[in-house]
Each structure stands twice: as C-alpha cells, then as structure tokens.
Design an enzyme around this catalytic site. Structure first.
Site, mmCIF file in Angstrom:
data_model
loop_
_atom_site.group_PDB
_atom_site.id
_atom_site.type_symbol
_atom_site.label_atom_id
_atom_site.label_comp_id
_atom_site.label_asym_id
_atom_site.label_seq_id
_atom_site.Cartn_x
_atom_site.Cartn_y
_atom_site.Cartn_z
ATOM 1 N N GLU A 175 52.559 -60.361 -43.098
ATOM 2 C CA GLU A 175 51.308 -59.800 -42.569
ATOM 3 C C GLU A 175 50.274 -60.869 -42.236
ATOM 4 O OE1 GLU A 175 49.199 -57.024 -45.097
ATOM 5 O OE2 GLU A 175 47.777 -56.532 -43.525
ATOM 6 N N LYS A 217 53.881 -57.229 -39.921
ATOM 7 C CA LYS A 217 52.710 -56.346 -40.002
ATOM 8 C C LYS A 217 51.520 -57.056 -39.373
ATOM 9 C CE LYS A 217 49.846 -53.772 -43.281
ATOM 10 N NZ LYS A 217 49.881 -52.890 -44.444
HETATM 11 P P1 13P Z 1 44.424 -51.267 -43.381
HETATM 12 O O1 13P Z 1 45.350 -50.382 -42.584
HETATM 13 O O2 13P Z 1 43.325 -50.514 -44.073
HETATM 14 O O3 13P Z 1 43.976 -52.466 -42.618
HETATM 15 O O4 13P Z 1 45.280 -51.807 -44.611
HETATM 16 C C1 13P Z 1 46.538 -52.281 -44.374
HETATM 17 C C2 13P Z 1 46.820 -53.356 -45.311
HETATM 18 O O5 13P Z 1 47.778 -53.294 -46.043
HETATM 19 C C3 13P Z 1 45.934 -54.532 -45.324
HETATM 20 O O6 13P Z 1 46.533 -55.546 -46.059
#
Ligand code: 13P
Length: 339
Positions: A175, A217
């Site tokens: 991510e 992500k």
């Molecule tokens: P959000 O969809 O609220 O951005 O959160 C996703 C997430 O896991 C952030 O690390």
C-alpha cells in the site's frame, strides 16, 4: 507460491472486496471522537463485532484487515474474531506496519517503520489465523514532495515487508498511498503516483517478490481535496487507469483501492467508472476503510440499540461497492436500496 496466488485471487473474487478495519489505536480514537464514543478496548471490540457479524456482508466481502489487538479479540459469544470471519468464508488479514514516522533529514516526509522483528511477528500472526497482510507507506504532494529519497526508501521497505510476508505464507498487500490532501492538480497527482509505483515495482522485482501472490493497494489519482477546480468521475477514472497501465505488471492479480478521504459515494463511483472501462489485466476492487464504515459508524453512536441500523448501513455500502466492481453501479441505487 501456489497457495499465495490462490489466496490473492480469492481476495479479489468476482463481486467481492476487502474491508479495512485495521485502524491503529490513534486512528480509531479519532473515528470514535467523531461520534462521541470513548475508545476503550471493549468499545473497539464491540464496534468490530458489529461489522464482522453483519448479516449477508460476506456476499460482498472477501477479507478483512485487522489491527493487532483485534486479531486477538473475540466476539461476545467467545469465538475468536479470526475464526468467526473464517466461518463466514471471509479471510482475516493483519496490518503489520508500525506507522509512518518522520523521515530523517526530509522535512514533512515519512518513512514507515516495523521491519525489525517482523519475521517473528509473521510467524505468530499466521498461528493466529491471518492469511494476508498490509503495510502502508505515505507520500505528500507539493513543495518538491515526494522527494526521490522518500519514494525509494519507502519502496525498499515495502519490498522488504513483502518478501517476509511471502516467506511466511501470507499475501502481502502493498500500500503506497500518495495523499490527496492539498491543492494539487490531477496531473500532479498522476505524476507523483506514477513515480511512486515505478519505484515500488522496481524494488518488489529486485527483492524477488512473486507478483501473482501480491495485491496492490494504491490511491486513486485525484485533484487535491482543496484544489479550486476538481476533476470529475470520468477524468479520475481515466487518469488513474493510465498510471496503473504504465506501472503495474499484468502478473499482479488485483488492485484494491483505498478510499483515502473521498466521500463514500465518490469512492464507489470512481471504482465503477474504472470497471466500466474494462476488462483490465487485473481485477479492480476495493479495500476501503472510511468509505465502507463511515455511515455505519454514524448510525451506531456507541449504542447497542443502533447495532442493527449500523449493520444495515455497512451492508449497503458493501453492496454498492460490489456493484461498482462490475461497472453496473448507478447513484440511483443508493436510494432504491434503502427505500
Ligand atoms: P481508507 O479507505 O479510509 O483510506 O482506509 C484504507 C486503509 O487501509 C488505509 O491504510
């Protein structure tokens, strides 16, 4: 490696996506503050139980990302949360990073910590039932940011995490979040996101990651939340797809977007517009935190009497986002489904 690829594929199974319920202690406190609920261990447990036991949500949810504390907690009938989720066919996952900390000698930039001792933590998380993991890096746009230094140090750490995750038999969700706060243009967001993804895939490749056993992500490419002119749904979909096509290998089975502070309906509409332009080399799905939970949190207000209403609100968002996976979502479905 075969098992990892199967798990990754199952997480992006048709019509399903991931719930990010892995808010750290600080973040869940902020969310609870917004509804006037104290962040005690039992309130956090009760709130997560509400989400995990919502009737029918498993039709649309393939996996849930948990925080360390939650992976060790149980439902009120004593069933450990990972077991409860598995019994519904929902895979438990675990956030393993220790948060974004100031990056030395780089004003306003962050590096994500958590690599020390991670091999041992992975062994325990696997014992506790986690099937996949998440590590989040963050980058800001503007004033020369993100710097090459920040881009490459975070990419290196993301790849080190991903290697340890695959070694332990957990699918790493990688991510890199380019934050969309500020006044930047859509083009500036595209450039920053592209630079970040280029570094991430270089490091993942160099550190021997098997792409079929991973998920990405990313943020969507947006105009800054405070920009005077903001791009519409079609422009966002096209700009995001262009960056992904340029930088994400086709061997990656799925891209599960974060919502990152978009309204829940925007997050759904953007995902839908991208899928409407498919098919794509990867599944395009969601791993939303706020965009799946915000209406549920608001409906709950910490009151046992509101649990059912909160569960309905969460179920509704899960259903809308599942529709967005097919490109068949329409804003009218929001009211039709709740009427
Ligand atoms: P959000 O969809 O609220 O951005 O959160 C996703 C997430 O896991 C952030 O690390």
């Amino acid at each position: 490696m075969h098992e990892l690829a199967e798990t990754a594929k199952a997480l992006v199974a048709e019509g399903k996506g991931i719930l990010a319920a892995d808010e750290s202690d600080g973040t869940i406190k902020k969310r609870f503050d917004s509804i006037g609920v104290e962040s005690t261990e039992d309130n956090r447990r009760a709130y997560r139980e509400l989400l995990f036991t919502a009737d029918g949500a498993e039709e649309y949810i393939s996996g849930v990302i948990l925080f360390d504390e939650t992976l060790r907690q149980s439902a009120s009938d004593g069933t450990p949360f990972p077991k409860l989720l598995e019994s519904k066919g929902v895979m438990p996952g675990i956030k393993v990073d220790k948060g974004a900390k100031p990056l030395a000698l780089a004003e306003g930039e962050t590096i994500t910590e958590g690599l020390d001792g991670l091999r041992e933590r992975f062994a325990e998380y696997r014992e506790l039932g986690a099937r996949f993991a998440k590590w989040r890096a963050t980058y800001s746009i503007g004033g020369g940011k993100p710097s090459e230094y920040c881009v490459w140090t975070n990419a290196h750490a993301l790849a080190r995490y991903a290697a340890l995750s695959q070694e332990a038999g957990l699918v790493p969700i990688v991510e890199p979040e380019v934050l969309q706060d500020g006044t930047h243009t859509l083009e500036e967001s595209a450039t920053a996101t592209g630079r970040v993804l280029q570094a991430v895939y270089t490091e993942l490749h160099d550190q021997r990651i098997s792409f079929p056993g991973t998920l990405l992500k990313p943020n969507m490419v947006l105009s800054g939340y405070d920009a005077s002119e903001r791009a519409g749904v079609d422009e966002v979909a096209e700009a995001t797809l262009e960056v992904l096509y340029r930088h994400v290998p086709a061997a990656v089975p799925g891209i599960v977007f974060l919502s990152g502070g978009q309204t829940d309906e925007d997050a759904t509409a953007h995902l839908n517009a991208m899928n409407a332009r498919g098919p794509h080399p990867w599944q395009l799905s969601f791993s939303y935190g706020r965009a799946l939970q915000a209406p549920a949190l608001k409906a709950w207000e910490g009151k046992p009497d509101n649990v059912e209403a909160a569960q309905r609100a969460y179920y509704h968002r899960a259903k809308m986002n599942a529709a967005a996976r097919t490109g068949m979502y329409a804003p009218e479905m929001e009211t039709a489904a709740t009427a």
